[in-house]
Write an enzyme that holds these catalytic residues in place. Structure first.
Site, PDB file in Angstrom:
ATOM      1  N   GLY A 165      41.917 -10.376  56.617  1.00 59.44           N
ATOM      2  CA  GLY A 165      42.160  -9.610  57.830  1.00 59.44           C
ATOM      3  C   GLY A 165      43.624  -9.387  58.191  1.00 59.44           C
ATOM      4  O   GLY A 165      43.929  -8.517  58.992  1.00 59.44           O
ATOM      5  N   TYR A 202      36.896   3.367  56.602  1.00 59.07           N
ATOM      6  CA  TYR A 202      36.448   2.273  57.467  1.00 59.07           C
ATOM      7  C   TYR A 202      34.928   2.294  57.526  1.00 59.07           C
ATOM      8  O   TYR A 202      34.328   3.296  57.926  1.00 59.07           O
ATOM      9  CB  TYR A 202      37.036   2.433  58.872  1.00 59.07           C
ATOM     10  CG  TYR A 202      36.594   1.356  59.830  1.00 59.07           C
ATOM     11  CD1 TYR A 202      37.034   0.041  59.667  1.00 59.07           C
ATOM     12  CD2 TYR A 202      35.735   1.643  60.883  1.00 59.07           C
ATOM     13  CE1 TYR A 202      36.632  -0.957  60.543  1.00 59.07           C
ATOM     14  CE2 TYR A 202      35.323   0.649  61.761  1.00 59.07           C
ATOM     15  CZ  TYR A 202      35.779  -0.650  61.579  1.00 59.07           C
ATOM     16  OH  TYR A 202      35.378  -1.637  62.441  1.00 59.07           O
ATOM     17  N   LEU A 203      34.312   1.198  57.101  1.00 59.34           N
ATOM     18  CA  LEU A 203      32.851   1.122  57.101  1.00 59.34           C
ATOM     19  C   LEU A 203      32.365   0.612  58.453  1.00 59.34           C
ATOM     20  O   LEU A 203      32.893  -0.359  58.992  1.00 59.34           O
ATOM     21  CB  LEU A 203      32.365   0.222  55.967  1.00 59.34           C
ATOM     22  CG  LEU A 203      32.771   0.681  54.558  1.00 59.34           C
ATOM     23  CD1 LEU A 203      32.304  -0.321  53.518  1.00 59.34           C
ATOM     24  CD2 LEU A 203      32.220   2.073  54.242  1.00 59.34           C
ATOM     25  N   GLU A 275      33.398 -10.353  46.743  1.00 60.01           N
ATOM     26  CA  GLU A 275      33.059 -10.021  48.127  1.00 60.01           C
ATOM     27  C   GLU A 275      32.743  -8.536  48.259  1.00 60.01           C
ATOM     28  O   GLU A 275      33.500  -7.691  47.759  1.00 60.01           O
ATOM     29  CB  GLU A 275      34.237 -10.311  49.055  1.00 60.01           C
ATOM     30  CG  GLU A 275      34.573 -11.771  49.199  1.00 60.01           C
ATOM     31  CD  GLU A 275      35.599 -12.010  50.302  1.00 60.01           C
ATOM     32  OE1 GLU A 275      35.867 -13.184  50.575  1.00 60.01           O
ATOM     33  OE2 GLU A 275      36.119 -11.036  50.879  1.00 60.01           O
ATOM     34  N   ASN A 289      37.467 -13.840  45.251  1.00 60.28           N
ATOM     35  CA  ASN A 289      38.058 -15.159  45.440  1.00 60.28           C
ATOM     36  C   ASN A 289      37.957 -15.937  44.138  1.00 60.28           C
ATOM     37  O   ASN A 289      36.917 -15.921  43.484  1.00 60.28           O
ATOM     38  CB  ASN A 289      37.332 -15.923  46.544  1.00 60.28           C
ATOM     39  CG  ASN A 289      37.399 -15.181  47.857  1.00 60.28           C
ATOM     40  OD1 ASN A 289      38.448 -14.672  48.237  1.00 60.28           O
ATOM     41  ND2 ASN A 289      36.280 -15.071  48.542  1.00 60.28           N
ATOM     42  N   ARG A 291      38.518 -19.278  43.804  1.00 56.24           N
ATOM     43  CA  ARG A 291      38.404 -20.711  44.089  1.00 56.24           C
ATOM     44  C   ARG A 291      36.945 -21.090  44.364  1.00 56.24           C
ATOM     45  O   ARG A 291      36.104 -20.216  44.517  1.00 56.24           O
ATOM     46  CB  ARG A 291      39.213 -21.032  45.343  1.00 56.24           C
ATOM     47  CG  ARG A 291      38.655 -20.287  46.550  1.00 56.24           C
ATOM     48  CD  ARG A 291      39.324 -20.591  47.856  1.00 56.24           C
ATOM     49  NE  ARG A 291      38.607 -19.988  48.969  1.00 56.24           N
ATOM     50  CZ  ARG A 291      38.730 -18.742  49.376  1.00 56.24           C
ATOM     51  NH1 ARG A 291      39.572 -17.916  48.749  1.00 56.24           N
ATOM     52  NH2 ARG A 291      38.020 -18.278  50.384  1.00 56.24           N
TER      53      ARG A 291
HETATM   54  C1  MV4 Z   1      36.844  -3.616  55.921  1.00 55.80           C
HETATM   55  C2  MV4 Z   1      36.051  -3.385  57.058  1.00 55.80           C
HETATM   56  C3  MV4 Z   1      35.515  -2.112  57.225  1.00 55.80           C
HETATM   57  N1  MV4 Z   1      35.792  -1.146  56.320  1.00 55.80           N
HETATM   58  N2  MV4 Z   1      37.069  -2.612  55.046  1.00 55.80           N
HETATM   59  C4  MV4 Z   1      38.351  -7.953  57.148  1.00 55.80           C
HETATM   60  C5  MV4 Z   1      38.870  -9.050  56.317  1.00 55.80           C
HETATM   61  C6  MV4 Z   1      39.174  -8.473  54.998  1.00 55.80           C
HETATM   62  N3  MV4 Z   1      38.948  -9.449  53.992  1.00 55.80           N
HETATM   63  C7  MV4 Z   1      38.285  -7.279  54.881  1.00 55.80           C
HETATM   64  N4  MV4 Z   1      37.881  -6.978  56.236  1.00 55.80           N
HETATM   65  C8  MV4 Z   1      37.223  -5.833  56.546  1.00 55.80           C
HETATM   66  N5  MV4 Z   1      37.395  -4.802  55.671  1.00 55.80           N
HETATM   67  C9  MV4 Z   1      36.545  -1.422  55.259  1.00 55.80           C
HETATM   68  N6  MV4 Z   1      36.815  -0.443  54.390  1.00 55.80           N
HETATM   69  C10 MV4 Z   1      35.830  -4.440  57.947  1.00 55.80           C
HETATM   70  C11 MV4 Z   1      36.417  -5.671  57.686  1.00 55.80           C
HETATM   71  C12 MV4 Z   1      36.104  -6.721  58.619  1.00 55.80           C
HETATM   72  C13 MV4 Z   1      35.396  -7.854  58.179  1.00 55.80           C
HETATM   73  C14 MV4 Z   1      35.002  -8.041  56.853  1.00 55.80           C
HETATM   74  C15 MV4 Z   1      34.307  -9.153  56.443  1.00 55.80           C
HETATM   75  C16 MV4 Z   1      33.966 -10.125  57.375  1.00 55.80           C
HETATM   76  C17 MV4 Z   1      34.329  -9.974  58.676  1.00 55.80           C
HETATM   77  C18 MV4 Z   1      35.052  -8.853  59.114  1.00 55.80           C
HETATM   78  C19 MV4 Z   1      35.416  -8.711  60.447  1.00 55.80           C
HETATM   79  C20 MV4 Z   1      36.115  -7.597  60.850  1.00 55.80           C
HETATM   80  C21 MV4 Z   1      36.470  -6.621  59.931  1.00 55.80           C
END
Ligand code: MV4
Length: 447
Positions: A165, A202-203, A275, A289, A291
């Site tokens: 994040g 953005y999903l 992921e 990841n 690990r």
């Molecule tokens: C995103 C997303 C929506 N659309 N990518 C947040 C942490 C980072 N590792 C990836 N993240 C996100 N990527 C796209 N294209 C929303 C998040 C996200 C999220 C992802 C996984 C678990 C919790 C989250 C909380 C807020 C946003």
């Protein structure tokens, strides 16, 4: 097999690795800071070495101190655990240069996955569906604006060095892009020393689903199904479950096979997690990841496979000895991360544990370094215990979890046990009906 392993970590994961070593007949060396002298991981190790003062950067992140400890203790291998140096390619390389085995993938694979742009490119080339977006870093504002229109708004700007994040910026409309880009680049430079950023569509309200992979040095790769890690707050996972209530067995087999094939193509060794964001019945890779992860026990519960044992065995060069068709998924597992934190503010609550009574009974596992009278130091992660519950189906699992949470007593420090008690009984959770934003939405409604 190794004779002796140094565990470059603390807390519950250090205990978890010691247990796997003991089962394999491998001697263990604990390292600890001066704040952890009386910690359980020191007590249970065969040997221990003090590596520095409390601050992580002077102890658990001190590469020279760890390598010196490894030399003095005359170990064959170093297990990095999770957090700290577990995904530090430079440390993995140093470990190998000093003649020890790094229990993990190669430094090259760690570096490839550490850079989210090269990770995504590698995944895409290996046949994994990725989030629609730029194929590499954006070089200029002009290019970003042009590509953002192709991708479609809203777009998310992510840092190559990011993950978890940090350094993410959302641009809802074209007018917001320039500002979001400069903010993302500045944050990326400050946090990761690398201002490379890329764009993704953005999903909307996805689930976070990750696939566990296990690979040996002989080309054998299996997937161990998925974990649903959507229940999180500020990018910190709170509850995880396996399997995901959202997937069918066919979807599981399909994404598992895609992930396993990709890992085989890349030549990856060890445990790993791909992921994905999951929405509208589709998977989109975001990160990998390299690990062992906090939530690995729920996969162990539904597969019967000791992931840390397997991680150590493949690092020692042993073959897996089984294939995908030998993997059976059985029942359902849920993990609650128990943190030492204040219920309302989520501020860490270190201090002395004045009473400790962990739950037990069928289907209940506790991975924790706590004991009656122990100190929870303020210098490290606030997670103090993991409660992992297994049942033949999701409802039985949830029932047992509710029972176990009712028994659990941790006195003297504040914990989030009450939050977990409320989550398990929430109707949306009972129905498996949630996405990555559900927990924060629901907590806001509770006030
Ligand atoms: C995103 C997303 C929506 N659309 N990518 C947040 C942490 C980072 N590792 C990836 N993240 C996100 N990527 C796209 N294209 C929303 C998040 C996200 C999220 C992802 C996984 C678990 C919790 C989250 C909380 C807020 C946003």
């Amino acid at each position: 097999m190794f004779r002796k392993v140094l565990i470059a970590n603390r807390g519950e994961i250090a205990l978890r690795i010691q247990r796997a070593c003991r089962d394999l007949g491998v001697a263990t060396v604990a390292v600890h800071s001066t704040a952890d002298t009386d910690s359980m991981h020191v007590r249970l190790a065969d040997e221990s070495v003090c590596i520095g003062p409390p601050a992580s950067r002077d102890s658990y992140l001190n590469k020279a101190a760890l390598l010196t400890a490894a030399s003095i203790a005359d170990v064959d291998a170093i297990h990095p655990g999770l957090g700290f140096l577990s995904e530090n390619a430079g440390f993995a390389a140093m470990v190998e240069e000093h003649g020890f085995t790094f229990i993990g993938p190669t430094p090259e694979h760690i570096a490839m996955m550490g850079d989210k742009i090269t990770a995504k490119r590698a995944a895409k080339e290996a046949g994994v569906p990725v989030v629609p977006g730029t194929d590499g870093p954006v070089q200029s504002d002009g290019e970003a604006i042009r590509l953002a229109h192709e991708i479609g708004f809203p777009v998310l700007i992510k840092a190559a060095g990011g993950g978890g994040g940090k350094g993410m910026q959302l641009a809802q409309r074209p007018e917001e892009l320039e500002r979001a880009l400069s903010m993302a680049k500045r944050e990326a430079q400050a946090n990761f020393g690398n201002d490379a950023v890329y764009l993704e569509r953005y999903l909307y309200r996805p689930r976070h689903i990750e696939v566990q992979i296990l690979a040996d040095n002989h080309g054998n790769v299996v997937h161990l199904g998925e974990r649903d890690c959507s229940l999180q707050r500020r990018y910190q996972k709170v509850v995880e479950e396996a399997p995901s209530p959202a997937l069918t067995p066919e979807q599981r087999a399909s994404i598992g096979e895609i992930a396993a094939n990709a890992v085989r193509r890349i030549g990856y060794r060890g445990v790993g997690t791909m992921e994905f964001l999951y929405t509208g019945g589709e998977f989109f890779f975001i990160e990998m990841n390299t690990r062992i992860q906090v939530e690995h026990p729920i996969t162990e519960a539904i597969t019967g496979i000791d992931l840390v044992r397997e991680q150590i065995r493949v690092a020692a060069g042993e073959p897996l000895g089984y294939s995908q068709s030998d993997i059976r998924f059985s029942g359902h597992a849920i993990e609650c991360r128990v943190n030492a934190e204040h219920a309302r503010t989520f501020v860490p609550s270190p201090g002395r544990v004045t009473g400790y009574h962990p739950p037990g009974g069928i289907g209940v596992r506790i991975d924790s370094h706590l004991y009656d009278g122990c100190m929870v130091p303020p210098h490290y992660d606030s997670m103090v215990s993991k409660l992992i519950v297994h049942g033949r189906d999701r409802d039985m699992c949830r029932q047992r979890l509710q029972r176990a949470l009712g028994e659990y007593v941790i006195a003297g420090i504040e914990t989030n046990l009450d939050l977990h008690r409320r989550i398990v009984t929430a109707p949306d959770f009972a129905a498996g009906d949630y996405d990555i934003h559900w927990l924060e939405r629901w907590m806001a409604e509770q006030d």
